[in-house]
Design an enzyme around this catalytic site. Structure first.
Site, PDB file in Angstrom:
ATOM      1  N   LYS A  82       0.826  -1.217   0.000  1.00 37.88           N
ATOM      2  CA  LYS A  82       0.000   0.000   0.000  1.00 37.88           C
ATOM      3  C   LYS A  82       0.857   1.263   0.000  1.00 37.88           C
ATOM      4  O   LYS A  82       0.608   2.198  -0.746  1.00 37.88           O
ATOM      5  CB  LYS A  82      -0.922   0.036   1.232  1.00 37.88           C
ATOM      6  CG  LYS A  82      -1.863  -1.129   1.347  1.00 37.88           C
ATOM      7  CD  LYS A  82      -2.713  -1.042   2.600  1.00 37.88           C
ATOM      8  CE  LYS A  82      -1.939  -1.055   3.902  1.00 37.88           C
ATOM      9  NZ  LYS A  82      -1.192  -2.325   4.165  1.00 37.88           N
ATOM     10  N   ARG A 139      -9.486   0.974   9.145  1.00 33.85           N
ATOM     11  CA  ARG A 139      -9.039  -0.396   9.379  1.00 33.85           C
ATOM     12  C   ARG A 139     -10.036  -1.195  10.188  1.00 33.85           C
ATOM     13  O   ARG A 139      -9.799  -2.368  10.445  1.00 33.85           O
ATOM     14  CB  ARG A 139      -7.735  -0.334  10.178  1.00 33.85           C
ATOM     15  CG  ARG A 139      -6.506  -0.642   9.367  1.00 33.85           C
ATOM     16  CD  ARG A 139      -5.355  -0.364  10.289  1.00 33.85           C
ATOM     17  NE  ARG A 139      -4.209  -1.123   9.972  1.00 33.85           N
ATOM     18  CZ  ARG A 139      -3.160  -0.618   9.322  1.00 33.85           C
ATOM     19  NH1 ARG A 139      -3.199   0.608   8.864  1.00 33.85           N
ATOM     20  NH2 ARG A 139      -2.107  -1.351   9.131  1.00 33.85           N
ATOM     21  N   ARG A 157      11.952  -5.439   3.968  1.00 35.70           N
ATOM     22  CA  ARG A 157      11.667  -3.997   3.900  1.00 35.70           C
ATOM     23  C   ARG A 157      12.664  -3.191   4.725  1.00 35.70           C
ATOM     24  O   ARG A 157      13.030  -3.551   5.835  1.00 35.70           O
ATOM     25  CB  ARG A 157      10.266  -3.708   4.432  1.00 35.70           C
ATOM     26  CG  ARG A 157      10.046  -2.198   4.564  1.00 35.70           C
ATOM     27  CD  ARG A 157       8.638  -1.795   4.738  1.00 35.70           C
ATOM     28  NE  ARG A 157       7.981  -2.419   5.872  1.00 35.70           N
ATOM     29  CZ  ARG A 157       6.678  -2.368   6.078  1.00 35.70           C
ATOM     30  NH1 ARG A 157       5.900  -1.737   5.236  1.00 35.70           N
ATOM     31  NH2 ARG A 157       6.143  -2.958   7.126  1.00 35.70           N
ATOM     32  N   ARG A 173      11.480  -1.459  10.690  1.00 35.45           N
ATOM     33  CA  ARG A 173      10.468  -0.987  11.629  1.00 35.45           C
ATOM     34  C   ARG A 173      10.349  -1.968  12.790  1.00 35.45           C
ATOM     35  O   ARG A 173      10.499  -3.165  12.608  1.00 35.45           O
ATOM     36  CB  ARG A 173       9.108  -0.901  10.915  1.00 35.45           C
ATOM     37  CG  ARG A 173       8.919   0.385  10.179  1.00 35.45           C
ATOM     38  CD  ARG A 173       7.708   0.451   9.297  1.00 35.45           C
ATOM     39  NE  ARG A 173       6.520  -0.245   9.727  1.00 35.45           N
ATOM     40  CZ  ARG A 173       5.384  -0.259   9.022  1.00 35.45           C
ATOM     41  NH1 ARG A 173       5.306   0.411   7.871  1.00 35.45           N
ATOM     42  NH2 ARG A 173       4.326  -0.928   9.439  1.00 35.45           N
ATOM     43  N   ARG A 185      -0.074  -8.675  13.424  1.00 35.02           N
ATOM     44  CA  ARG A 185      -0.664  -7.755  12.436  1.00 35.02           C
ATOM     45  C   ARG A 185      -1.513  -8.510  11.419  1.00 35.02           C
ATOM     46  O   ARG A 185      -2.586  -8.052  11.035  1.00 35.02           O
ATOM     47  CB  ARG A 185       0.451  -6.976  11.719  1.00 35.02           C
ATOM     48  CG  ARG A 185       1.032  -5.871  12.589  1.00 35.02           C
ATOM     49  CD  ARG A 185       2.398  -5.434  12.111  1.00 35.02           C
ATOM     50  NE  ARG A 185       2.380  -4.813  10.815  1.00 35.02           N
ATOM     51  CZ  ARG A 185       3.466  -4.713  10.024  1.00 35.02           C
ATOM     52  NH1 ARG A 185       4.624  -5.204  10.416  1.00 35.02           N
ATOM     53  NH2 ARG A 185       3.380  -4.119   8.870  1.00 35.02           N
TER      54      ARG A 185
HETATM   55  P1  AP5 Z   1       4.933  -1.483   1.626  1.00 31.05           P
HETATM   56  O1  AP5 Z   1       4.560  -0.614   0.483  1.00 31.05           O
HETATM   57  O2  AP5 Z   1       5.708  -0.894   2.769  1.00 31.05           O
HETATM   58  O3  AP5 Z   1       3.651  -2.293   2.152  1.00 31.05           O
HETATM   59  P2  AP5 Z   1       2.421  -1.788   3.043  1.00 31.05           P
HETATM   60  O4  AP5 Z   1       1.216  -2.505   2.547  1.00 31.05           O
HETATM   61  O5  AP5 Z   1       2.370  -0.299   3.086  1.00 31.05           O
HETATM   62  O6  AP5 Z   1       2.880  -2.406   4.407  1.00 31.05           O
HETATM   63  P3  AP5 Z   1       2.779  -1.802   5.878  1.00 31.05           P
HETATM   64  O7  AP5 Z   1       3.493  -2.820   6.741  1.00 31.05           O
HETATM   65  O8  AP5 Z   1       3.286  -0.392   5.952  1.00 31.05           O
HETATM   66  O9  AP5 Z   1       1.294  -1.845   6.144  1.00 31.05           O
HETATM   67  P4  AP5 Z   1       0.648  -1.785   7.504  1.00 31.05           P
HETATM   68  O10 AP5 Z   1      -0.747  -1.627   7.075  1.00 31.05           O
HETATM   69  O11 AP5 Z   1       0.936  -2.916   8.415  1.00 31.05           O
HETATM   70  O12 AP5 Z   1       1.407  -0.580   8.210  1.00 31.05           O
HETATM   71  P5  AP5 Z   1       0.959   0.856   8.668  1.00 31.05           P
HETATM   72  O13 AP5 Z   1       2.156   1.710   8.660  1.00 31.05           O
HETATM   73  O14 AP5 Z   1      -0.252   1.296   7.936  1.00 31.05           O
HETATM   74  O15 AP5 Z   1       5.755  -2.728   0.996  1.00 31.05           O
HETATM   75  C1  AP5 Z   1       6.320  -3.713   1.864  1.00 31.05           C
HETATM   76  C2  AP5 Z   1       7.702  -4.119   1.293  1.00 31.05           C
HETATM   77  O16 AP5 Z   1       7.516  -4.735   0.009  1.00 31.05           O
HETATM   78  C3  AP5 Z   1       8.649  -2.931   1.050  1.00 31.05           C
HETATM   79  O17 AP5 Z   1       9.964  -3.349   1.335  1.00 31.05           O
HETATM   80  C4  AP5 Z   1       8.522  -2.635  -0.473  1.00 31.05           C
HETATM   81  O18 AP5 Z   1       9.712  -2.085  -1.023  1.00 31.05           O
HETATM   82  C5  AP5 Z   1       8.230  -4.036  -1.015  1.00 31.05           C
HETATM   83  N1  AP5 Z   1       7.361  -3.992  -2.181  1.00 31.05           N
HETATM   84  C6  AP5 Z   1       6.253  -3.214  -2.368  1.00 31.05           C
HETATM   85  N2  AP5 Z   1       5.691  -3.459  -3.556  1.00 31.05           N
HETATM   86  C7  AP5 Z   1       6.464  -4.429  -4.140  1.00 31.05           C
HETATM   87  C8  AP5 Z   1       6.383  -5.126  -5.384  1.00 31.05           C
HETATM   88  N3  AP5 Z   1       5.429  -4.861  -6.266  1.00 31.05           N
HETATM   89  N4  AP5 Z   1       7.313  -6.071  -5.653  1.00 31.05           N
HETATM   90  C9  AP5 Z   1       8.300  -6.351  -4.760  1.00 31.05           C
HETATM   91  N5  AP5 Z   1       8.441  -5.711  -3.579  1.00 31.05           N
HETATM   92  C10 AP5 Z   1       7.525  -4.761  -3.263  1.00 31.05           C
HETATM   93  O19 AP5 Z   1       0.496   0.578  10.161  1.00 31.05           O
HETATM   94  C11 AP5 Z   1       1.409   0.208  11.159  1.00 31.05           C
HETATM   95  C12 AP5 Z   1       0.703   0.111  12.494  1.00 31.05           C
HETATM   96  O20 AP5 Z   1       0.137   1.392  12.848  1.00 31.05           O
HETATM   97  C13 AP5 Z   1      -0.492  -0.848  12.586  1.00 31.05           C
HETATM   98  O21 AP5 Z   1      -0.072  -2.175  12.829  1.00 31.05           O
HETATM   99  C14 AP5 Z   1      -1.272  -0.246  13.765  1.00 31.05           C
HETATM  100  O22 AP5 Z   1      -0.665  -0.545  14.975  1.00 31.05           O
HETATM  101  C15 AP5 Z   1      -1.106   1.249  13.522  1.00 31.05           C
HETATM  102  N6  AP5 Z   1      -2.183   1.794  12.690  1.00 31.05           N
HETATM  103  C16 AP5 Z   1      -2.024   2.383  11.457  1.00 31.05           C
HETATM  104  N7  AP5 Z   1      -3.223   2.767  10.969  1.00 31.05           N
HETATM  105  C17 AP5 Z   1      -4.142   2.401  11.895  1.00 31.05           C
HETATM  106  C18 AP5 Z   1      -5.558   2.499  11.956  1.00 31.05           C
HETATM  107  N8  AP5 Z   1      -6.254   3.052  10.953  1.00 31.05           N
HETATM  108  N9  AP5 Z   1      -6.178   2.018  13.046  1.00 31.05           N
HETATM  109  C19 AP5 Z   1      -5.493   1.472  14.061  1.00 31.05           C
HETATM  110  N10 AP5 Z   1      -4.162   1.332  14.072  1.00 31.05           N
HETATM  111  C20 AP5 Z   1      -3.484   1.794  12.999  1.00 31.05           C
END
Ligand code: AP5
Length: 238
Positions: free
Chosen positions: A22, A101, A140, A173, A184
């Site tokens: 994402k 979420r 990552r 991270r 997660r």
């Molecule tokens: P990346 O693009 O980083 O993936 P992502 O889907 O963004 O993964 P996240 O881990 O950031 O999602 P998340 O939803 O757990 O985290 P968030 O920060 O929102 O890609 C991943 C890897 O793959 C990278 O190394 C990239 O280079 C590689 N990649 C990407 N595309 C590729 C491709 N096509 N081919 C090959 N490689 C590729 O949330 C973190 C925490 O915050 C949550 O766990 C929670 O505690 C809190 N939080 C955030 N939002 C909320 C909410 N709304 N409500 C409650 N808690 C929340």
């Protein structure tokens, strides 16, 4: 019909399991469509740096939830998003990465948009098998300064450990540790996956297979988005 669907603004939610890509797609959509990108994960991680040791009790609690891979309480996250009024009203539109979420957050977003006279265009839902997700998260690396995203194999920086964009230090991270990743994934299945049905029922869900290169997925996202818009305008014309 909301103004969002009549104006040239594009207003998107990005759904998908942790590691589905994402954040990577958010960055491409932000740059190419000139949207305001809002990541609740980045907003929460930013709290720590902004507040240093002067974190409020709610902020400290939120960061503890994050480290364990659990969701931050709905009220905390909704309040953070509600503060981003300028982003929600950006003339080119916005994309929300990682919000909503839970069903409670989705309903809160509906209300926030209704009050602001705005509407969503689509919910892009990135779909990828678990093995591929685990490989993406394991490799990552994130820039601690500007939040640019890398991967040790598929998107390495030019200099190991150094961000191409700003020269900041890259690292893993806290919540990419295996036990936090497991939590997660389970939390995603229980709390977030049901949102697909919620948005399907509103005619907003746009599933996007998340295999291939980031560029291929980006192009696929645009094609799917146009198809959804086309189907919507032909059903309005019926
Ligand atoms: P990346 O693009 O980083 O993936 P992502 O889907 O963004 O993964 P996240 O881990 O950031 O999602 P998340 O939803 O757990 O985290 P968030 O920060 O929102 O890609 C991943 C890897 O793959 C990278 O190394 C990239 O280079 C590689 N990649 C990407 N595309 C590729 C491709 N096509 N081919 C090959 N490689 C590729 O949330 C973190 C925490 O915050 C949550 O766990 C929670 O505690 C809190 N939080 C955030 N939002 C909320 C909410 N709304 N409500 C409650 N808690 C929340």
């Amino acid at each position: 019909m909301s103004d969002a669907r009549e104006s040239s603004a594009t207003r998107l939610v990005l759904l998908g399991a942790p590691g589905a890509g994402k954040g990577t797609q958010a960055s491409l959509l932000e740059q190419r469509l000139d949207l305001c990108a809002l990541s609740t994960g980045d907003l929460l991680r930013g709290l720590q740096e902004a507040s240093g040791s002067r974190l409020s009790e709610a902020e400290r609690e939120a960061l503890d939830h994050m480290r364990r891979g659990e969701l931050v309480p709905d009220g905390t996250v909704v309040a953070l998003v509600a503060e981003q009024v300028d982003c929600l009203h950006h003339p080119r539109g916005f994309l929300l990465d990682g919000f909503p979420r839970t069903l409670a957050q989705a309903r809160a977003l509906d209300e926030l948009l209704r009050v602001g006279g705005l509407g969503l265009d689509a919910v892009l839902s990135y779909e990828l098998p678990l093995e591929a997700i685990v490989a993406r998260l394991g490799g990552r690396r994130t820039c601690f300064a500007c939040r640019a995203i890398y991967h040790v194999e598929t998107r390495p920086p030019r200099r190991s450990g150094v961000c191409d964009r700003c020269g900041g230090a890259l690292g893993q991270r806290d919540d990419d540790r295996p036990e936090a990743v497991r939590t997660r994934m389970q939390t995603y299945e229980r709390e977030t996956a049901p949102l697909a049905t919620y948005y399907q029922e509103q005619g907003l869900l746009c599933p996007v297979p998340a295999h291939g290169t980031p560029e291929e997925i980006f192009e696929r996202s645009l094609v799917r988005l146009e198809a959804l818009r086309g189907a919507r305008s032909s059903s309005v014309g019926d």
